[in-house]
Structure formats: C-alpha cells, structure tokens
Design a protein around this motif. Structure first.
Motif, PDB file in Angstrom:
ATOM      1  N   PRO A   1       0.817  -1.224   0.000  1.00  0.00           N
ATOM      2  CA  PRO A   1       0.000   0.000   0.000  1.00  0.00           C
ATOM      3  C   PRO A   1       0.848   1.271   0.000  1.00  0.00           C
ATOM      4  O   PRO A   1       0.549   2.222  -0.719  1.00  0.00           O
ATOM      5  CB  PRO A   1      -0.826  -0.118   1.284  1.00  0.00           C
ATOM      6  N   HIS A   2       1.917   1.295   0.781  1.00  0.00           N
ATOM      7  CA  HIS A   2       2.781   2.465   0.811  1.00  0.00           C
ATOM      8  C   HIS A   2       3.518   2.641  -0.517  1.00  0.00           C
ATOM      9  O   HIS A   2       3.716   3.758  -0.990  1.00  0.00           O
ATOM     10  CB  HIS A   2       3.783   2.373   1.965  1.00  0.00           C
ATOM     11  N   SER A   3       3.916   1.517  -1.129  1.00  0.00           N
ATOM     12  CA  SER A   3       4.599   1.586  -2.425  1.00  0.00           C
ATOM     13  C   SER A   3       3.665   2.084  -3.517  1.00  0.00           C
ATOM     14  O   SER A   3       4.055   2.893  -4.361  1.00  0.00           O
ATOM     15  CB  SER A   3       5.178   0.212  -2.791  1.00  0.00           C
ATOM     16  N   VAL A   4       2.419   1.617  -3.512  1.00  0.00           N
ATOM     17  CA  VAL A   4       1.434   2.065  -4.516  1.00  0.00           C
ATOM     18  C   VAL A   4       1.255   3.580  -4.442  1.00  0.00           C
ATOM     19  O   VAL A   4       1.283   4.281  -5.457  1.00  0.00           O
ATOM     20  CB  VAL A   4       0.079   1.346  -4.324  1.00  0.00           C
ATOM     21  N   VAL A   5       1.078   4.093  -3.240  1.00  0.00           N
ATOM     22  CA  VAL A   5       0.882   5.536  -3.069  1.00  0.00           C
ATOM     23  C   VAL A   5       2.139   6.305  -3.490  1.00  0.00           C
ATOM     24  O   VAL A   5       2.059   7.324  -4.173  1.00  0.00           O
ATOM     25  CB  VAL A   5       0.484   5.865  -1.614  1.00  0.00           C
ATOM     26  N   THR A   6       3.302   5.798  -3.094  1.00  0.00           N
ATOM     27  CA  THR A   6       4.560   6.466  -3.437  1.00  0.00           C
ATOM     28  C   THR A   6       4.798   6.473  -4.944  1.00  0.00           C
ATOM     29  O   THR A   6       5.207   7.492  -5.511  1.00  0.00           O
ATOM     30  CB  THR A   6       5.734   5.783  -2.708  1.00  0.00           C
ATOM     31  N   LEU A   7       4.520   5.352  -5.614  1.00  0.00           N
ATOM     32  CA  LEU A   7       4.732   5.257  -7.060  1.00  0.00           C
ATOM     33  C   LEU A   7       3.620   5.932  -7.861  1.00  0.00           C
ATOM     34  O   LEU A   7       3.834   6.340  -8.996  1.00  0.00           O
ATOM     35  CB  LEU A   7       4.833   3.790  -7.489  1.00  0.00           C
ATOM     36  N   GLY A   8       2.430   5.978  -7.285  1.00  0.00           N
ATOM     37  CA  GLY A   8       1.299   6.562  -8.003  1.00  0.00           C
ATOM     38  C   GLY A   8       0.676   5.613  -9.003  1.00  0.00           C
ATOM     39  O   GLY A   8      -0.059   6.027  -9.898  1.00  0.00           O
ATOM     40  N   ARG A   9       0.943   4.311  -8.843  1.00  0.00           N
ATOM     41  CA  ARG A   9       0.331   3.296  -9.727  1.00  0.00           C
ATOM     42  C   ARG A   9       0.379   1.939  -9.030  1.00  0.00           C
ATOM     43  O   ARG A   9       1.124   1.749  -8.072  1.00  0.00           O
ATOM     44  CB  ARG A   9       1.011   3.252 -11.088  1.00  0.00           C
ATOM     45  N   ILE A  10      -0.392   0.982  -9.554  1.00  0.00           N
ATOM     46  CA  ILE A  10      -0.499  -0.330  -8.915  1.00  0.00           C
ATOM     47  C   ILE A  10       0.426  -1.381  -9.512  1.00  0.00           C
ATOM     48  O   ILE A  10       0.493  -2.491  -9.010  1.00  0.00           O
ATOM     49  CB  ILE A  10      -1.953  -0.847  -8.939  1.00  0.00           C
ATOM     50  N   LYS A  11       1.131  -1.040 -10.582  1.00  0.00           N
ATOM     51  CA  LYS A  11       2.031  -2.002 -11.222  1.00  0.00           C
ATOM     52  C   LYS A  11       3.434  -1.422 -11.281  1.00  0.00           C
ATOM     53  O   LYS A  11       3.641  -0.362 -11.859  1.00  0.00           O
ATOM     54  CB  LYS A  11       1.531  -2.338 -12.625  1.00  0.00           C
ATOM     55  N   PRO A  12       4.405  -2.118 -10.680  1.00  0.00           N
ATOM     56  CA  PRO A  12       5.768  -1.580 -10.659  1.00  0.00           C
ATOM     57  C   PRO A  12       6.465  -1.747 -12.011  1.00  0.00           C
ATOM     58  O   PRO A  12       6.182  -2.682 -12.761  1.00  0.00           O
ATOM     59  CB  PRO A  12       6.460  -2.437  -9.595  1.00  0.00           C
ATOM     60  N   ASP A  13       7.363  -0.833 -12.307  1.00  0.00           N
ATOM     61  CA  ASP A  13       8.195  -0.876 -13.510  1.00  0.00           C
ATOM     62  C   ASP A  13       9.655  -1.015 -13.100  1.00  0.00           C
ATOM     63  O   ASP A  13      10.032  -0.681 -11.972  1.00  0.00           O
ATOM     64  CB  ASP A  13       8.043   0.420 -14.320  1.00  0.00           C
ATOM     65  N   VAL A  14      10.473  -1.467 -14.038  1.00  0.00           N
ATOM     66  CA  VAL A  14      11.906  -1.543 -13.787  1.00  0.00           C
ATOM     67  C   VAL A  14      12.408  -0.161 -13.379  1.00  0.00           C
ATOM     68  O   VAL A  14      12.034   0.852 -13.976  1.00  0.00           O
ATOM     69  CB  VAL A  14      12.650  -2.060 -15.039  1.00  0.00           C
ATOM     70  N   GLY A  15      13.195  -0.138 -12.332  1.00  0.00           N
ATOM     71  CA  GLY A  15      13.718   1.119 -11.786  1.00  0.00           C
ATOM     72  C   GLY A  15      12.921   1.640 -10.609  1.00  0.00           C
ATOM     73  O   GLY A  15      13.396   2.515  -9.880  1.00  0.00           O
ATOM     74  N   ASP A  16      11.719   1.117 -10.408  1.00  0.00           N
ATOM     75  CA  ASP A  16      10.901   1.569  -9.284  1.00  0.00           C
ATOM     76  C   ASP A  16      11.463   1.074  -7.959  1.00  0.00           C
ATOM     77  O   ASP A  16      12.007  -0.038  -7.861  1.00  0.00           O
ATOM     78  CB  ASP A  16       9.455   1.074  -9.418  1.00  0.00           C
ATOM     79  N   VAL A  17      11.304   1.899  -6.941  1.00  0.00           N
ATOM     80  CA  VAL A  17      11.741   1.559  -5.589  1.00  0.00           C
ATOM     81  C   VAL A  17      10.504   1.231  -4.761  1.00  0.00           C
ATOM     82  O   VAL A  17       9.562   2.024  -4.694  1.00  0.00           O
ATOM     83  CB  VAL A  17      12.511   2.738  -4.953  1.00  0.00           C
ATOM     84  N   LEU A  18      10.515   0.060  -4.148  1.00  0.00           N
ATOM     85  CA  LEU A  18       9.435  -0.342  -3.245  1.00  0.00           C
ATOM     86  C   LEU A  18       9.829   0.095  -1.844  1.00  0.00           C
ATOM     87  O   LEU A  18      10.995  -0.019  -1.445  1.00  0.00           O
ATOM     88  CB  LEU A  18       9.208  -1.845  -3.322  1.00  0.00           C
ATOM     89  N   VAL A  19       8.862   0.619  -1.109  1.00  0.00           N
ATOM     90  CA  VAL A  19       9.158   1.224   0.186  1.00  0.00           C
ATOM     91  C   VAL A  19       8.558   0.433   1.338  1.00  0.00           C
ATOM     92  O   VAL A  19       7.724  -0.450   1.146  1.00  0.00           O
ATOM     93  CB  VAL A  19       8.665   2.695   0.233  1.00  0.00           C
ATOM     94  N   THR A  20       8.977   0.819   2.535  1.00  0.00           N
ATOM     95  CA  THR A  20       8.512   0.146   3.745  1.00  0.00           C
ATOM     96  C   THR A  20       7.238   0.806   4.268  1.00  0.00           C
ATOM     97  O   THR A  20       6.770   1.821   3.745  1.00  0.00           O
ATOM     98  CB  THR A  20       9.577   0.225   4.857  1.00  0.00           C
ATOM     99  N   ASN A  21       6.756   0.247   5.366  1.00  0.00           N
ATOM    100  CA  ASN A  21       5.604   0.813   6.058  1.00  0.00           C
ATOM    101  C   ASN A  21       5.921   2.187   6.649  1.00  0.00           C
ATOM    102  O   ASN A  21       5.024   2.896   7.061  1.00  0.00           O
ATOM    103  CB  ASN A  21       5.105  -0.145   7.143  1.00  0.00           C
ATOM    104  N   LEU A  22       7.197   2.578   6.654  1.00  0.00           N
ATOM    105  CA  LEU A  22       7.595   3.921   7.077  1.00  0.00           C
ATOM    106  C   LEU A  22       8.035   4.753   5.875  1.00  0.00           C
ATOM    107  O   LEU A  22       8.686   5.790   6.042  1.00  0.00           O
ATOM    108  CB  LEU A  22       8.716   3.837   8.123  1.00  0.00           C
ATOM    109  N   ARG A  23       7.695   4.282   4.680  1.00  0.00           N
ATOM    110  CA  ARG A  23       7.981   4.955   3.398  1.00  0.00           C
ATOM    111  C   ARG A  23       9.472   5.137   3.140  1.00  0.00           C
ATOM    112  O   ARG A  23       9.897   6.066   2.459  1.00  0.00           O
ATOM    113  CB  ARG A  23       7.250   6.288   3.302  1.00  0.00           C
ATOM    114  N   LYS A  24      10.287   4.238   3.656  1.00  0.00           N
ATOM    115  CA  LYS A  24      11.721   4.261   3.392  1.00  0.00           C
ATOM    116  C   LYS A  24      12.038   3.281   2.269  1.00  0.00           C
ATOM    117  O   LYS A  24      11.444   2.195   2.209  1.00  0.00           O
ATOM    118  CB  LYS A  24      12.503   3.885   4.652  1.00  0.00           C
ATOM    119  N   PRO A  25      12.964   3.612   1.377  1.00  0.00           N
ATOM    120  CA  PRO A  25      13.320   2.705   0.280  1.00  0.00           C
ATOM    121  C   PRO A  25      13.825   1.366   0.823  1.00  0.00           C
ATOM    122  O   PRO A  25      14.569   1.325   1.798  1.00  0.00           O
ATOM    123  CB  PRO A  25      14.459   3.428  -0.441  1.00  0.00           C
TER     124      PRO A  25
END
Length: 123
Positions: free
Chosen positions: A51-75
C-alpha cells in the motif's frame, strides 16, 4: 555466484540481503503466484509495504527502476529487471486462511500468512 535457493510450491525461504546485494526470482513453472516479502533485520518491525509503495509510485504495477518502500515509506528494494511475461499488481494481498474460507475451502490450505504448523498466544 551464489547457489540458487529452490522454493517448492506452497512453501517459502528466507534469503538475507545486505544493502547493494540483489536477488533474482524465477518462477520455473509459470502461472503460479510468487509472493515476495522483505523485512529489515534490525528488529524495528519495518517491512516492505505494497500500500505504501502504490501511493509512493502513483500506480499499482511496478516498472523496472521503481523503488518499493517500507511501512515507514523508506526505500527497501529496487526492481532492476523484469523478464516475466506476466503483469505484477500490488493490490492483491497475500493468500491467507480467510481468503480460502471465502472461496469455500473448509480444510487447511497452505498459504503465505500462516504455515501448516499452528500457533497459539501465550498469556
């Protein structure tokens, strides 16, 4: 190169990674879902959060180069390559007993949330 870790269907494995290391995940049979979990090992309880990664990325599907984040929004993890023919969606929760009950399964079904062994609370 490290020795591959084979993970049988309906099971899991832990592979520790240090900052800068990478892991390659290959679904040898295709079609089956592979759930990925990532946790910090410092005892903070911080973990990868879709959920935090979706909001941070602004989309529901990750692309190469995307950073997935933690529950504290840290990379936490960066998707560096993707040769999968499938589409990755970060909206679906990992399977759990409640999901299988909703699907009509009455007996135990292996899942990502609770292993086959049973847990109980103390005190």
């Amino acid at each position: 190169m490290e020795k591959p870790v084979e993970i049988k269907a309906r099971s899991g494995a832990a592979v520790p990674l240090a900052a800068g290391q990478s892991i390659r995940i290959v679904n040898t049979h295709g079609g089956q879902v592979v759930d990925l979990w990532a946790f910090r090992t410092d005892g903070s309880g911080e973990h990868m959060s879709m959920p935090h990664s979706v909001v941070t990325l602004g989309r529901i599907k990750p692309d190469v180069g995307d950073v997935l984040v933690t529950n504290l929004r840290k990379p936490l993890l960066t998707l560096t390559a993707d040769t999968s023919p499938g589409v990755h969606c970060m909206l679906f929760a990992a399977c759990d007993p409640a999901r299988y009950r909703l699907l009509g399964c009455q007996e135990h079904h292996d899942n990502c949330a609770l292993p086959a062994r049973r847990w109980s609370c103390a005190g």
